[in-house]
Every structure is written in structure tokens, then in C-alpha cells.
Design a protein around this motif. Structure first.
Motif, PDB file in Angstrom:
ATOM      1  N   PRO A 244       0.824  -1.215   0.000  1.00 34.76           N
ATOM      2  CA  PRO A 244       0.000   0.000   0.000  1.00 34.76           C
ATOM      3  C   PRO A 244       0.857   1.264   0.000  1.00 34.76           C
ATOM      4  O   PRO A 244       1.996   1.261   0.473  1.00 34.76           O
ATOM      5  N   LEU A 245       0.299   2.316  -0.559  1.00 38.02           N
ATOM      6  CA  LEU A 245       0.942   3.632  -0.535  1.00 38.02           C
ATOM      7  C   LEU A 245       0.173   4.526   0.421  1.00 38.02           C
ATOM      8  O   LEU A 245      -1.045   4.438   0.529  1.00 38.02           O
ATOM      9  N   MET A 246       0.912   5.391   1.101  1.00 40.44           N
ATOM     10  CA  MET A 246       0.300   6.377   1.994  1.00 40.44           C
ATOM     11  C   MET A 246       0.823   7.749   1.588  1.00 40.44           C
ATOM     12  O   MET A 246       1.992   7.904   1.247  1.00 40.44           O
ATOM     13  N   SER A 247      -0.058   8.746   1.581  1.00 35.97           N
ATOM     14  CA  SER A 247       0.359  10.086   1.183  1.00 35.97           C
ATOM     15  C   SER A 247      -0.430  11.125   1.969  1.00 35.97           C
ATOM     16  O   SER A 247      -1.157  10.784   2.904  1.00 35.97           O
ATOM     17  N   GLY A 248      -0.275  12.381   1.542  1.00 33.23           N
ATOM     18  CA  GLY A 248      -0.930  13.475   2.246  1.00 33.23           C
ATOM     19  C   GLY A 248      -1.978  14.162   1.404  1.00 33.23           C
ATOM     20  O   GLY A 248      -2.496  13.598   0.421  1.00 33.23           O
ATOM     21  N   ASP A 249      -2.275  15.409   1.728  1.00 30.73           N
ATOM     22  CA  ASP A 249      -3.375  16.135   1.099  1.00 30.73           C
ATOM     23  C   ASP A 249      -3.099  16.511  -0.358  1.00 30.73           C
ATOM     24  O   ASP A 249      -3.986  17.034  -1.024  1.00 30.73           O
ATOM     25  N   GLY A 250      -1.911  16.216  -0.850  1.00 32.36           N
ATOM     26  CA  GLY A 250      -1.594  16.499  -2.250  1.00 32.36           C
ATOM     27  C   GLY A 250      -2.217  15.519  -3.235  1.00 32.36           C
ATOM     28  O   GLY A 250      -2.097  15.697  -4.446  1.00 32.36           O
ATOM     29  N   ILE A 251      -2.886  14.479  -2.724  1.00 30.04           N
ATOM     30  CA  ILE A 251      -3.538  13.537  -3.643  1.00 30.04           C
ATOM     31  C   ILE A 251      -5.065  13.621  -3.547  1.00 30.04           C
ATOM     32  O   ILE A 251      -5.775  12.769  -4.098  1.00 30.04           O
ATOM     33  N   VAL A 252      -5.568  14.652  -2.856  1.00 30.81           N
ATOM     34  CA  VAL A 252      -7.020  14.776  -2.682  1.00 30.81           C
ATOM     35  C   VAL A 252      -7.657  15.325  -3.957  1.00 30.81           C
ATOM     36  O   VAL A 252      -8.040  16.487  -4.049  1.00 30.81           O
ATOM     37  N   SER A 253      -7.753  14.476  -4.947  1.00 33.19           N
ATOM     38  CA  SER A 253      -8.354  14.838  -6.225  1.00 33.19           C
ATOM     39  C   SER A 253      -8.953  13.593  -6.848  1.00 33.19           C
ATOM     40  O   SER A 253      -8.362  12.504  -6.767  1.00 33.19           O
ATOM     41  N   SER A 254     -10.105  13.748  -7.481  1.00 32.03           N
ATOM     42  CA  SER A 254     -10.738  12.610  -8.145  1.00 32.03           C
ATOM     43  C   SER A 254      -9.869  12.080  -9.285  1.00 32.03           C
ATOM     44  O   SER A 254     -10.041  10.941  -9.716  1.00 32.03           O
ATOM     45  N   GLU A 255      -8.926  12.898  -9.761  1.00 33.72           N
ATOM     46  CA  GLU A 255      -8.018  12.454 -10.820  1.00 33.72           C
ATOM     47  C   GLU A 255      -7.040  11.391 -10.334  1.00 33.72           C
ATOM     48  O   GLU A 255      -6.479  10.641 -11.134  1.00 33.72           O
ATOM     49  N   PHE A 256      -6.827  11.331  -9.026  1.00 37.17           N
ATOM     50  CA  PHE A 256      -5.867  10.382  -8.473  1.00 37.17           C
ATOM     51  C   PHE A 256      -6.185   8.947  -8.889  1.00 37.17           C
ATOM     52  O   PHE A 256      -5.329   8.216  -9.371  1.00 37.17           O
ATOM     53  N   THR A 257      -7.442   8.559  -8.735  1.00 38.85           N
ATOM     54  CA  THR A 257      -7.797   7.173  -9.042  1.00 38.85           C
ATOM     55  C   THR A 257      -7.795   6.886 -10.538  1.00 38.85           C
ATOM     56  O   THR A 257      -7.527   5.759 -10.950  1.00 38.85           O
ATOM     57  N   SER A 258      -8.079   7.901 -11.351  1.00 40.84           N
ATOM     58  CA  SER A 258      -8.056   7.671 -12.800  1.00 40.84           C
ATOM     59  C   SER A 258      -6.633   7.440 -13.285  1.00 40.84           C
ATOM     60  O   SER A 258      -6.400   6.737 -14.271  1.00 40.84           O
ATOM     61  N   ILE A 259      -5.654   8.015 -12.577  1.00 35.71           N
ATOM     62  CA  ILE A 259      -4.246   7.800 -12.927  1.00 35.71           C
ATOM     63  C   ILE A 259      -3.744   6.481 -12.336  1.00 35.71           C
ATOM     64  O   ILE A 259      -3.101   5.683 -13.013  1.00 35.71           O
ATOM     65  N   ALA A 260      -4.063   6.254 -11.066  1.00 37.24           N
ATOM     66  CA  ALA A 260      -3.553   5.070 -10.366  1.00 37.24           C
ATOM     67  C   ALA A 260      -4.239   3.789 -10.793  1.00 37.24           C
ATOM     68  O   ALA A 260      -3.637   2.711 -10.766  1.00 37.24           O
ATOM     69  N   GLY A 261      -5.526   3.891 -11.185  1.00 39.95           N
ATOM     70  CA  GLY A 261      -6.267   2.698 -11.562  1.00 39.95           C
ATOM     71  C   GLY A 261      -6.764   1.923 -10.352  1.00 39.95           C
ATOM     72  O   GLY A 261      -6.746   2.430  -9.219  1.00 39.95           O
ATOM     73  N   PRO A 262      -7.170   0.676 -10.544  1.00 42.41           N
ATOM     74  CA  PRO A 262      -7.726  -0.135  -9.455  1.00 42.41           C
ATOM     75  C   PRO A 262      -6.767  -0.308  -8.280  1.00 42.41           C
ATOM     76  O   PRO A 262      -7.193  -0.538  -7.149  1.00 42.41           O
ATOM     77  N   GLY A 263      -5.462  -0.186  -8.555  1.00 43.47           N
ATOM     78  CA  GLY A 263      -4.463  -0.346  -7.503  1.00 43.47           C
ATOM     79  C   GLY A 263      -4.511   0.725  -6.441  1.00 43.47           C
ATOM     80  O   GLY A 263      -3.858   0.614  -5.398  1.00 43.47           O
ATOM     81  N   SER A 264      -5.282   1.787  -6.675  1.00 44.52           N
ATOM     82  CA  SER A 264      -5.397   2.853  -5.668  1.00 44.52           C
ATOM     83  C   SER A 264      -6.251   2.419  -4.485  1.00 44.52           C
ATOM     84  O   SER A 264      -6.221   3.054  -3.424  1.00 44.52           O
ATOM     85  N   ASP A 265      -7.020   1.353  -4.650  1.00 45.30           N
ATOM     86  CA  ASP A 265      -7.850   0.826  -3.561  1.00 45.30           C
ATOM     87  C   ASP A 265      -6.941   0.442  -2.393  1.00 45.30           C
ATOM     88  O   ASP A 265      -6.013  -0.347  -2.553  1.00 45.30           O
ATOM     89  N   GLY A 266      -7.188   1.027  -1.225  1.00 42.41           N
ATOM     90  CA  GLY A 266      -6.365   0.744  -0.054  1.00 42.41           C
ATOM     91  C   GLY A 266      -5.323   1.807   0.242  1.00 42.41           C
ATOM     92  O   GLY A 266      -4.605   1.715   1.245  1.00 42.41           O
TER      93      GLY A 266
END
Length: 376
Positions: A244-266
Motif C-alpha cells: 500500500p501507498l500512503m500520502s498526504g493532502d496532495g492527492i485529494v483529487s478525483s483524478e488520483f484514481t483515474s491515474i492510479a487505476g484499481p491499484g489505488s484501492d487501499g
């Protein structure tokens, strides 16, 4: 003849009043990355600003003066941010909501200071921004040392004895947040097995992923923004790394999951309590949704900046930025869509609050961030 002169005088007087009224408009600016790879954040700031201006002007403006809004696109670049700041100064802008990136806000704030302009950043979290004894700098968000403390404590608690990697994007925000997280983590006895920096805008993270696999990491902490975070996760999954990846408020965007794909789950993430769920924001959130816009992340932080300036100006009975700043530094509590806010002498909010979220797939199949029950 006298009647004609009288009418001409009335017309002249009316014209002068109208002209005076036109000159009485107060110029305010909003600045952020309107274009570029993180334009979604710029859109949040811009949309929050435009809705706030619309609502305040409907209520009669500030001290009877209507707001005229200028929009500045800094493209997340420090040099362009300074250009935007100089442009605002030349236009006579007195108050600025912005910028987004700490690396842009810090140099731009110097221009605003020299020009006698007040700025409120909705999103720049690097501590340096408010540590320079400047009268004109405020923010409606928290700081990286506060956010890093929450993230580091979480890692030390939930990944005790595990292999933790710390990665950052070398920017004032990303590196600053990663270092603060590492500092807290180490103070609690957990040392990272890997510390790496990447360049913003990179597309190929295969070398980084190979290092992560070689270090047998159990979790990756990333200090940076969603375009890089998303690509790192996607390439980790492509190479079979399920960490798993952990990050901060710099990823608070709906675009995050469209870039990361299903692997963003978790994916784990620190951010403030969701302002959309604040009762004080209910009416404004409904306004946004009526326009088919979800006021995610920093939208309401931008909106709140205008509310604060309005209330401070009315308290000061002046639109002089220095007098407005004096009220803001006084400890006055402002009613905003984020809830009650007051500032300390540095310009930081006095109620820093970060909580943990996890990005999860919902019943609708979409991955979004929700409160993490493991925080406590």
C-alpha cells in the motif's frame, strides 16, 4: 436656459456618482495551477472563489463595494507565480486567495508583501510560508509539521517492525511533508529502510519500484502530488508489488484514481475532516451541486478565504489590507464553511486538524476516500 443648465448639472452629478461607484469596486484575485498536470487543484480554488464572489456580491459586497475577481494561472511554477503576483499588483488587486503549491506561494508572497497586498493560501502547507514574520500571509489549511505528525504516528503505530519506504518529489511541499513524517516516525522508533527523491513530471518509475521490491517494503510513504503518486502505484502494481501507498493532502483529487487505476484501492491519506460534511457548509455545498460540481478538497478552503476577508474588513471598517490583517491577527473567530476559524500571530489557523482516510471501492464501483476506522 436655466432649466437646461440645471438638467445638465443633474446629469453631470449623476455621471460622477456612477463613475465613483464604478471605481469603488474592490479588486481581488485567485491564483493557482489553472493549467498543467495539477489543473484539477487550480479548478478547485477558482470554483470556490467564483462561488464566494457571487454569493458575497448578492449580499451587497464588502462594505458596500462589489468584488471584481481576477484569475491568475501560475501553472504550479514559482517563476510564473511571481509573474501572476506582479500582474495582480499592477491591476490594483488588494487581496489574493492563493496559491496552491507551497513552492509558488512562498516567492509570490514576497511580491504581495512589497505591494501591500494580503494573501490567504487555501492549500500551501509548508511551514516556511508563515515562519517569515510577514504581516500579509495567512492560510486556511494546516501545516506539514502538523500533518506529518499524524502520518508519522500512524505509521509507527500500524507498521511497527515493518519495512517502510519514504519517497518525495523534491518540492518544498513534498519533501517537507515526507521529512516531517519521517521525523515523527523515527521519534517513535520506526526508521525507514529506504529514502528516495523523484522528479516531478517523471513518467517512468521502474527504477524506484525495483528499489522498493529489493527493500521488501511493507508500505510506501509518498510526499507529493497525485499525478506522481498515481503513476507510482500503477507501476508498482504492474510489477507485482501490492504494497500500500500512503500520502498526504496532495492527492485529494478525483483524478488520483483515474491515474492510479484499481491499484489505488487501499491507499492511505491524511487530510482535514471533509469540509463538505460540515453543517456550516451545507447551503454552499447544495449551491455547488445544483451546478453539477462536487466541491471536493480545497474548493471550500478557497471559499472560506473570501468569507474571512469580508468579516475582517467589516470589523476593521476598512478595505485597507493592513487593517484587515490586524483584525485577522487579533484572534477574532470567523464563521466560515469550514467552521469557526481564527489565526495566530503567524497567520496559521489555531485549530489544526488532520485525520486519516483510506481510498476504497464503494458499492457503485468507484474508488473514493472515506474515514479510516484504523485511525484511533
Amino acid at each position: 436656459m436655466k432649466k437646461t443648465l440645471l438638467l445638465a448639472g443633474v446629469a453631470l452629478t449623476f455621471g460622477l456618482v456612477a463613475a465613483s461607484g464604478a471605481r469603488a469596486d474592490i479588486k481581488m484575485g485567485v491564483a493557482g495551477p489553472i493549467t498543467g498536470s495539477i489543473a484539477s487543484f487550480g479548478a478547485q480554488l477558482k470554483n470556490g472563489a467564483e462561488q464566494a464572489v457571487e454569493d458575497i456580491n448578492k449580499q451587497g459586497g464588502i462594505l458596500g463595494e462589489k468584488i471584481v475577481l481576477s484569475v491568475g494561472d501560475d501553472n504550479a511554477d514559482p517563476k510564473q507565480g511571481v509573474s501572476v503576483a506582479n500582474k495582480f499588483a499592477g491591476e490594483g488587486v488588494k487581496f489574493v486567495i492563493g496559491h496552491f503549491n507551497s513552492g509558488v506561494s512562498i516567492p509570490a508572497s514576497e511580491v504581495y508583501n512589497d505591494a501591500g497586498m494580503l494573501m490567504i493560501s487555501p492549500a500551501s502547507t509548508n511551514p516556511t510560508l508563515t515562519e517569515r514574520d510577514m504581516w500579509n500571509v495567512f492560510r486556511t489549511c494546516g501545516r506539514d509539521d502538523q500533518q506529518g505528525a499524524v502520518a508519522g504516528a500512524y505509521l509507527a503505530s500500524h507498521f511497527n517492525g515493518k519495512n517502510v519506504a519514504v519517497v518525495h518529489d523534491k518540492t518544498p511541499y513534498g519533501k517537507g511533508l515526507a521529512d516531517e513524517t519521517q521525523k515523527t516516525m523515527e521519534s517513535k522508533g520506526l526508521k525507514p529502510v529506504l529514502y528516495e527523491g523523484v522528479n516531478p513530471g517523471e513518467k517512468d518509475y521502474s527504477a524506484l519500484v525495483s528499489k522498493l521490491k529489493g527493500a521488501n517494503v511493507d508500505v510506501v510513504y509518498f510526499g507529493g502530488l497525485h499525478p506522481e503518486a498515481g503513476l507510482i502505484i500503477r507501476q508498482m502494481r504492474d510489477q507485482g508489488l501490492k504494497t500500500p501507498l500512503m500520502s498526504g493532502d496532495g492527492i485529494v483529487s478525483s483524478e488520483f484514481t483515474s491515474i492510479a487505476g484499481p491499484g489505488s484501492d487501499g491507499t492511505l491519506m491524511t487530510f482535514a475532516p471533509d469540509p463538505r460534511k460540515n453543517e456550516a457548509a451545507k447551503a454552499v455545498v447544495e449551491e455547488f451541486k445544483a451546478k453539477n460540481y462536487d466541491p471536493e478538497a480545497y474548493t471550500l478552503y478557497s471559499y472560506a478565504g473570501f468569507q474571512i476577508i469580508k468579516q475582517a474588513a467589516e470589523e476593521a471598517k476598512s478595505l485597507d489590507p493592513k487593517k484587515v490583517a490586524e483584525v485577522m491577527h487579533s484572534g477574532k473567530v470567523f464563521k466560515t464553511v469550514l467552521g469557526d476559524i481564527s489565526f495566530d500571530k503567524k497567520g496559521d489557523i489555531t485549530r489544526p486538524d488532520y485525520v486519516m482516510y483510506v481510498w476504497k471501492k464503494g458499492a457503485d464501483g468507484k474508488i473514493n476516500y472515506v474515514g479510516n476506522e484504523l485511525t484511533n
